[in-house]
Motif scaffolding. Structure first.
Motif, PDB file in Angstrom:
ATOM      1  N   VAL A   3       0.857  -1.260  -0.086  1.00  0.00           N
ATOM      2  CA  VAL A   3      -0.035   0.090   0.024  1.00  0.00           C
ATOM      3  C   VAL A   3       0.962   1.131  -0.047  1.00  0.00           C
ATOM      4  O   VAL A   3       1.889   1.388   0.879  1.00  0.00           O
ATOM      5  CB  VAL A   3      -1.030  -0.034   1.003  1.00  0.00           C
ATOM      6  N   HIS A   4       0.621   1.922  -1.070  1.00  0.00           N
ATOM      7  CA  HIS A   4       1.356   3.380  -1.160  1.00  0.00           C
ATOM      8  C   HIS A   4       0.662   4.468  -0.862  1.00  0.00           C
ATOM      9  O   HIS A   4      -0.521   4.851  -1.703  1.00  0.00           O
ATOM     10  CB  HIS A   4       2.102   3.575  -2.236  1.00  0.00           C
ATOM     11  N   GLN A   5       0.201   5.171   0.183  1.00  0.00           N
ATOM     12  CA  GLN A   5      -0.513   5.960   0.837  1.00  0.00           C
ATOM     13  C   GLN A   5       0.038   7.515   0.575  1.00  0.00           C
ATOM     14  O   GLN A   5       0.850   7.882   1.246  1.00  0.00           O
ATOM     15  CB  GLN A   5      -1.108   6.075   2.026  1.00  0.00           C
ATOM     16  N   LEU A   6      -0.326   8.146  -0.720  1.00  0.00           N
ATOM     17  CA  LEU A   6       0.640   9.394  -0.866  1.00  0.00           C
ATOM     18  C   LEU A   6       0.500  10.641  -0.006  1.00  0.00           C
ATOM     19  O   LEU A   6       1.455  11.470   0.149  1.00  0.00           O
ATOM     20  CB  LEU A   6       0.238   9.710  -2.432  1.00  0.00           C
ATOM     21  N   ASN A   7      -0.592  10.895   0.897  1.00  0.00           N
ATOM     22  CA  ASN A   7      -0.873  11.927   1.383  1.00  0.00           C
ATOM     23  C   ASN A   7      -0.097  11.639   2.585  1.00  0.00           C
ATOM     24  O   ASN A   7       0.057  12.947   3.529  1.00  0.00           O
ATOM     25  CB  ASN A   7      -2.187  12.366   1.773  1.00  0.00           C
ATOM     26  N   LYS A   8       0.839  10.793   2.837  1.00  0.00           N
ATOM     27  CA  LYS A   8       1.496  10.588   4.264  1.00  0.00           C
ATOM     28  C   LYS A   8       2.583  11.686   4.156  1.00  0.00           C
ATOM     29  O   LYS A   8       3.504  11.902   5.003  1.00  0.00           O
ATOM     30  CB  LYS A   8       2.161   9.257   4.201  1.00  0.00           C
ATOM     31  N   LEU A 139     -12.371   3.460  -3.019  1.00  0.00           N
ATOM     32  CA  LEU A 139     -12.301   2.308  -2.791  1.00  0.00           C
ATOM     33  C   LEU A 139     -12.977   2.289  -1.528  1.00  0.00           C
ATOM     34  O   LEU A 139     -12.772   2.556  -0.242  1.00  0.00           O
ATOM     35  CB  LEU A 139     -10.846   1.904  -2.552  1.00  0.00           C
ATOM     36  N   ALA A 140     -14.464   1.838  -1.497  1.00  0.00           N
ATOM     37  CA  ALA A 140     -15.151   1.920  -0.191  1.00  0.00           C
ATOM     38  C   ALA A 140     -15.362   0.556   0.368  1.00  0.00           C
ATOM     39  O   ALA A 140     -14.613   0.000   1.402  1.00  0.00           O
ATOM     40  CB  ALA A 140     -16.654   2.379  -0.639  1.00  0.00           C
ATOM     41  N   THR A 141     -16.263  -0.238  -0.071  1.00  0.00           N
ATOM     42  CA  THR A 141     -16.303  -1.868   0.534  1.00  0.00           C
ATOM     43  C   THR A 141     -15.449  -2.676  -0.193  1.00  0.00           C
ATOM     44  O   THR A 141     -14.785  -3.571   0.484  1.00  0.00           O
ATOM     45  CB  THR A 141     -17.803  -2.358   0.428  1.00  0.00           C
ATOM     46  N   GLY A 142     -14.751  -2.357  -1.391  1.00  0.00           N
ATOM     47  CA  GLY A 142     -13.916  -3.162  -2.108  1.00  0.00           C
ATOM     48  C   GLY A 142     -14.732  -4.464  -2.841  1.00  0.00           C
ATOM     49  O   GLY A 142     -13.852  -4.852  -3.459  1.00  0.00           O
ATOM     50  N   ASN A 143     -15.900  -4.284  -2.911  1.00  0.00           N
ATOM     51  CA  ASN A 143     -16.688  -5.332  -3.569  1.00  0.00           C
ATOM     52  C   ASN A 143     -16.601  -5.132  -4.916  1.00  0.00           C
ATOM     53  O   ASN A 143     -16.447  -6.320  -5.761  1.00  0.00           O
ATOM     54  CB  ASN A 143     -17.938  -5.355  -3.061  1.00  0.00           C
ATOM     55  N   GLY A 172     -12.419  -1.208   3.379  1.00  0.00           N
ATOM     56  CA  GLY A 172     -12.344  -1.808   2.081  1.00  0.00           C
ATOM     57  C   GLY A 172     -10.849  -2.283   1.596  1.00  0.00           C
ATOM     58  O   GLY A 172     -10.666  -3.341   1.077  1.00  0.00           O
ATOM     59  N   ILE A 173      -9.973  -1.494   2.158  1.00  0.00           N
ATOM     60  CA  ILE A 173      -8.653  -1.919   1.915  1.00  0.00           C
ATOM     61  C   ILE A 173      -8.147  -3.472   2.536  1.00  0.00           C
ATOM     62  O   ILE A 173      -7.612  -4.243   1.798  1.00  0.00           O
ATOM     63  CB  ILE A 173      -7.606  -0.879   2.382  1.00  0.00           C
TER      64      ILE A 173
END
Ligand code: URA
Length: 217
Positions: A3-8, A139-143, A172-173
């Motif tokens: 996982v790359h979370q850019l706002n970090k 990306l909410a539930t991921g379904n 979701g993640i």
């Protein structure tokens, strides 16, 4: 999943995230689409650092220079309709990519908060041994991501999958983590903690498709 979370990391991306969330600025749908497109460009640039490269010789008017260039066959796949502005931003950078489009929507059979994902329209090139970039802004539930990936399997096995999202929910993640190959990368601008009972991300931004293209019946 990596996982790359850019706002970090603080960057200009934070301004675009703030603007797409802001209920006043959101009223300008052209700005909303354009901000998502700009975020797609930034996410594409970050993602490009993980691709494989091969040296190629470029001839200038004054000589030759060996440069590393992307050595992958890329397919962008978007979930209609909300994915379109993000797709365009990524395509602005990976301009020779092939493209796939798939429609996936939430069907509420009992008119309550329970829903199933229905996949209908589906147009895709072969994915065999290619780099698949799966685009879904929220990306909410991921379904839907999982349903779309299942539908794509009949078009071949990609070498690697990169999922690109704007905002995701922790739940979701967690849901998609074990449903994609281990070497899958998730590129995401921001992550929120909560989903409401309708499967919307809280605080999120609302309905990305409606904000970009108008309310549907
Ligand atoms: N899709 C959206 O557009 N927004 C959400 O919060 C979740 C799914």
């Amino acid at each position: 999943m990596i996982v790359h979370q850019l706002n970090k990391t603080n960057s200009i991306l934070n301004k675009f995230i703030a603007e797409i969330r802001d209920e006043i600025i959101q009223k300008d749908s052209m700005r909303f689409r354009r901000n998502i497109e700009r975020m797609g460009e930034i996410l594409a640039y970050e993602l490009s650092k993980e691709l494989s490269y091969k040296q190629k010789v470029v001839t200038t008017p004054l000589g030759k220079k060996s440069v590393p260039l992307i050595n992958e066959k890329i397919v962008l796949c978007s979930i209609l309709r909300a994915g379109l502005p993000l797709h365009q931003g990524i395509l602005n950078y990976f301009d020779k990519a092939e493209n796939a489009y798939i429609s996936a929507y939430r069907h509420h059979p009992n008119n309550d908060s329970e829903f199933e994902i229905v996949v209908e329209y589906f147009a895709s090139p072969s994915l065999e041994d290619k780099t698949l970039i799966l685009i879904d802004p929220m990306l909410a539930t991921g379904n839907s991501l999982v349903a779309v990936n299942d539908a794509l399997k009949k078009h071949g096995t990609p070498k690697e999958i990169h999922i690109v999202c704007v905002i995701g929910a922790t739940e979701g993640i967690e849901f998609i983590k074990n449903r994609f190959p281990k070497n899958t990368h998730l590129w995401i601008a921001a992550i929120d903690d909560t989903l409401n009972d309708k499967g919307y991300i809280i605080p999120g931004l609302g309905d990305a498709g409606d904000l970009a293209f108008g309310k549907k019946l």
